[in-house]
Design a protein around this motif. Structure first.
Motif, PDB file in Angstrom:
ATOM      1  N   ALA A  38       0.842  -1.207   0.000  1.00  0.00           N
ATOM      2  CA  ALA A  38       0.000   0.000   0.000  1.00  0.00           C
ATOM      3  C   ALA A  38       0.874   1.252   0.000  1.00  0.00           C
ATOM      4  CB  ALA A  38      -0.941  -0.001   1.207  1.00  0.00           C
ATOM      5  N   HIS A  59      -4.118   0.547   6.019  1.00  0.00           N
ATOM      6  CA  HIS A  59      -3.610   0.179   4.700  1.00  0.00           C
ATOM      7  C   HIS A  59      -4.536  -0.812   4.019  1.00  0.00           C
ATOM      8  CE1 HIS A  59       0.029   2.092   6.058  1.00  0.00           C
ATOM      9  NE2 HIS A  59      -0.024   1.353   7.141  1.00  0.00           N
ATOM     10  N   ARG A  65     -12.939   0.717  -3.008  1.00  0.00           N
ATOM     11  CA  ARG A  65     -14.203  -0.010  -2.847  1.00  0.00           C
ATOM     12  C   ARG A  65     -14.828   0.279  -1.496  1.00  0.00           C
ATOM     13  NH1 ARG A  65     -13.116  -6.091  -3.186  1.00  0.00           N
ATOM     14  NH2 ARG A  65     -11.154  -6.074  -4.311  1.00  0.00           N
ATOM     15  N   LEU A 118     -13.250  -0.062   1.434  1.00  0.00           N
ATOM     16  CA  LEU A 118     -12.710  -0.868   2.544  1.00  0.00           C
ATOM     17  C   LEU A 118     -11.991  -0.005   3.579  1.00  0.00           C
ATOM     18  CD1 LEU A 118     -11.257  -4.047   0.765  1.00  0.00           C
ATOM     19  CD2 LEU A 118     -13.335  -3.849   2.137  1.00  0.00           C
ATOM     20  N   GLU A 125     -12.608   3.057   4.467  1.00  0.00           N
ATOM     21  CA  GLU A 125     -13.603   3.710   5.327  1.00  0.00           C
ATOM     22  C   GLU A 125     -14.209   2.715   6.312  1.00  0.00           C
ATOM     23  OE1 GLU A 125     -16.441   6.345   3.462  1.00  0.00           O
ATOM     24  OE2 GLU A 125     -17.854   6.098   5.125  1.00  0.00           O
ATOM     25  N   ARG A 158      -6.095   9.181  -1.730  1.00  0.00           N
ATOM     26  CA  ARG A 158      -7.265   8.517  -1.114  1.00  0.00           C
ATOM     27  C   ARG A 158      -7.281   8.678   0.388  1.00  0.00           C
ATOM     28  NH1 ARG A 158      -8.091   4.039  -5.103  1.00  0.00           N
ATOM     29  NH2 ARG A 158      -9.968   4.794  -6.149  1.00  0.00           N
TER      30      ARG A 158
HETATM   31  C1  LIG Z   1      -5.878   5.257   2.426  1.00  0.00           C
HETATM   32  C2  LIG Z   1      -6.511   3.904   2.116  1.00  0.00           C
HETATM   33  C3  LIG Z   1      -6.409   3.012   3.332  1.00  0.00           C
HETATM   34  C4  LIG Z   1      -7.987   4.136   1.791  1.00  0.00           C
HETATM   35  O1  LIG Z   1      -8.610   2.895   1.511  1.00  0.00           O
HETATM   36  P1  LIG Z   1      -9.608   2.717   0.273  1.00  0.00           P
HETATM   37  O2  LIG Z   1     -10.349   1.462   0.519  1.00  0.00           O
HETATM   38  O3  LIG Z   1      -8.828   2.869  -0.968  1.00  0.00           O
HETATM   39  O4  LIG Z   1     -10.503   4.029   0.405  1.00  0.00           O
HETATM   40  P2  LIG Z   1     -12.002   4.308   0.796  1.00  0.00           P
HETATM   41  O5  LIG Z   1     -12.575   3.345   1.754  1.00  0.00           O
HETATM   42  O6  LIG Z   1     -12.016   5.725   1.198  1.00  0.00           O
HETATM   43  O7  LIG Z   1     -12.701   4.115  -0.570  1.00  0.00           O
HETATM   44  C5  LIG Z   1     -12.880   5.223  -1.387  1.00  0.00           C
HETATM   45  C6  LIG Z   1     -13.400   4.826  -2.738  1.00  0.00           C
HETATM   46  O8  LIG Z   1     -14.294   3.722  -2.618  1.00  0.00           O
HETATM   47  C7  LIG Z   1     -15.548   4.101  -3.155  1.00  0.00           C
HETATM   48  N1  LIG Z   1     -16.544   3.512  -2.252  1.00  0.00           N
HETATM   49  C8  LIG Z   1     -16.926   3.981  -1.057  1.00  0.00           C
HETATM   50  N2  LIG Z   1     -17.851   3.164  -0.521  1.00  0.00           N
HETATM   51  C9  LIG Z   1     -18.032   2.156  -1.404  1.00  0.00           C
HETATM   52  C10 LIG Z   1     -18.848   1.005  -1.432  1.00  0.00           C
HETATM   53  N3  LIG Z   1     -19.673   0.717  -0.414  1.00  0.00           N
HETATM   54  N4  LIG Z   1     -18.760   0.178  -2.494  1.00  0.00           N
HETATM   55  C11 LIG Z   1     -17.916   0.469  -3.510  1.00  0.00           C
HETATM   56  N5  LIG Z   1     -17.117   1.556  -3.544  1.00  0.00           N
HETATM   57  C12 LIG Z   1     -17.195   2.384  -2.506  1.00  0.00           C
HETATM   58  C13 LIG Z   1     -15.588   5.593  -3.122  1.00  0.00           C
HETATM   59  O9  LIG Z   1     -16.412   6.069  -4.145  1.00  0.00           O
HETATM   60  C14 LIG Z   1     -14.147   5.941  -3.364  1.00  0.00           C
HETATM   61  O10 LIG Z   1     -13.798   5.883  -4.722  1.00  0.00           O
HETATM   62  P3  LIG Z   1     -12.759   6.946  -5.341  1.00  0.00           P
HETATM   63  O11 LIG Z   1     -11.592   7.076  -4.398  1.00  0.00           O
HETATM   64  O12 LIG Z   1     -12.394   6.337  -6.640  1.00  0.00           O
HETATM   65  O13 LIG Z   1     -13.508   8.207  -5.428  1.00  0.00           O
HETATM   66  C15 LIG Z   1      -5.830   3.204   0.918  1.00  0.00           C
HETATM   67  O14 LIG Z   1      -6.030   3.974  -0.235  1.00  0.00           O
HETATM   68  C16 LIG Z   1      -4.353   2.956   1.131  1.00  0.00           C
HETATM   69  O15 LIG Z   1      -3.973   1.931   1.694  1.00  0.00           O
HETATM   70  N6  LIG Z   1      -3.501   3.891   0.647  1.00  0.00           N
HETATM   71  C17 LIG Z   1      -2.072   3.740   0.741  1.00  0.00           C
HETATM   72  C18 LIG Z   1      -1.597   3.714   2.157  1.00  0.00           C
HETATM   73  C19 LIG Z   1      -1.944   4.970   2.895  1.00  0.00           C
HETATM   74  O16 LIG Z   1      -1.844   6.062   2.364  1.00  0.00           O
HETATM   75  N7  LIG Z   1      -2.344   4.796   4.148  1.00  0.00           N
HETATM   76  C20 LIG Z   1      -2.643   5.890   5.011  1.00  0.00           C
HETATM   77  C21 LIG Z   1      -1.373   6.477   5.482  1.00  0.00           C
HETATM   78  S1  LIG Z   1      -1.646   7.617   6.763  1.00  0.00           S
END
Ligand SMILES: CC(C)(COP(=O)(O)OP(=O)(O)OC[C@H]1O[C@@H](n2cnc3c(N)ncnc32)[C@H](O)[C@@H]1OP(=O)(O)O)[C@@H](O)C(=O)NCCC(=O)NCCS
Length: 189
Positions: free
Chosen positions: A15, A114, A122, A124, A126, A154
């Motif tokens: 991640a 992560h 998707r 996850l 959140e 994100r």
């Molecule tokens: C930050 C992180 C944990 C977020 O996890 P994620 O699962 O990608 O993000 P979210 O739960 O916010 O999901 C957001 C997306 O899912 C979509 N979504 C939200 N609820 C949903 C649902 N029920 N079904 C399908 N999609 C959904 C949203 O529309 C959004 O899409 P978009 O970003 O394309 O606009 C992940 O991106 C990551 O591991 N990043 C790298 C590591 C990192 O930066 N960690 C934090 C360091 S402090």
């Protein structure tokens, strides 16, 4: 966490796009964190059956599920390096002691979050944050995240969507040249 440490660190390294081998440096630290008072961890697993948003039935074999995401944190305490760093930053910024105390005496530190790249976007991340802070008794949740131009990733979008506000911006933790933001909000979420 101890039982699935390798897998969890694998998700973390992918991640964060860290070089392979970083997981070996972090293993002892993550285990030490998992023994801190008030530690809680949550994981997202890919199972061979869909269960919907409810908890999977007792006969679901969670051990066979592939780990897609991991998050953990613990209750902040004065002997934590992170708390000492954040306190120094708040004092540098000139925040009155009463406000510092209101923020820092009773908080949950969201330490790691992560989701593996193929499973991002998707919802996850959140779901992990919501499950992690659900039922916590602390007054606030605090975290640090690298500063990103225009808050355009994100992690930033997720934190803002969940109502996290600025505590300190552009903060440099001792020993790390990158600027970080400290974000926080009150609980419950
Ligand atoms: C930050 C992180 C944990 C977020 O996890 P994620 O699962 O990608 O993000 P979210 O739960 O916010 O999901 C957001 C997306 O899912 C979509 N979504 C939200 N609820 C949903 C649902 N029920 N079904 C399908 N999609 C959904 C949203 O529309 C959004 O899409 P978009 O970003 O394309 O606009 C992940 O991106 C990551 O591991 N990043 C790298 C590591 C990192 O930066 N960690 C934090 C360091 S402090």
């Amino acid at each position: 966490m101890a039982g699935r440490l390798r897998e969890a660190l694998g998700v973390y390294v992918q991640a964060m796009r860290y070089p392979r081998g970083t997981e070996n440096q972090r293993a002892a630290l993550w285990l030490e964190h998992s023994r801190r008072p008030g530690w809680k961890g949550v994981a997202a697993l890919e199972l061979d059956r869909a269960f919907g948003p409810e908890a999977p039935p007792a006969d679901a074999d969670l051990r066979r599920g592939r780990l897609l995401g991991v998050a953990y944190g613990y209750r902040g305490a004065p002997d934590h390096w992170w708390q000492q760093q954040v306190l120094a930053g708040l004092r540098q910024a000139g925040l009155p002691e009463a406000q510092i105390a209101a923020l820092m005496t009773n908080y949950f530190e969201l330490t790691e979050l992560h989701v593996e790249p193929g499973a991002q976007g998707r919802g996850l991340g959140e779901a992990l944050v919501r499950r992690l802070v659900q039922g916590r008794t602390e007054a606030n949740v605090l975290l640090s995240t690298p500063e990103i131009d225009g808050e355009d990733n994100r992690a930033w979008r997720l934190y803002r969507r969940l109502g996290f506000g600025d505590v300190i911006r552009g903060y440099r933790f001792a020993g790390d040249p990158r600027p970080f933001a400290i974000l926080g909000r009150s609980l419950p979420l």
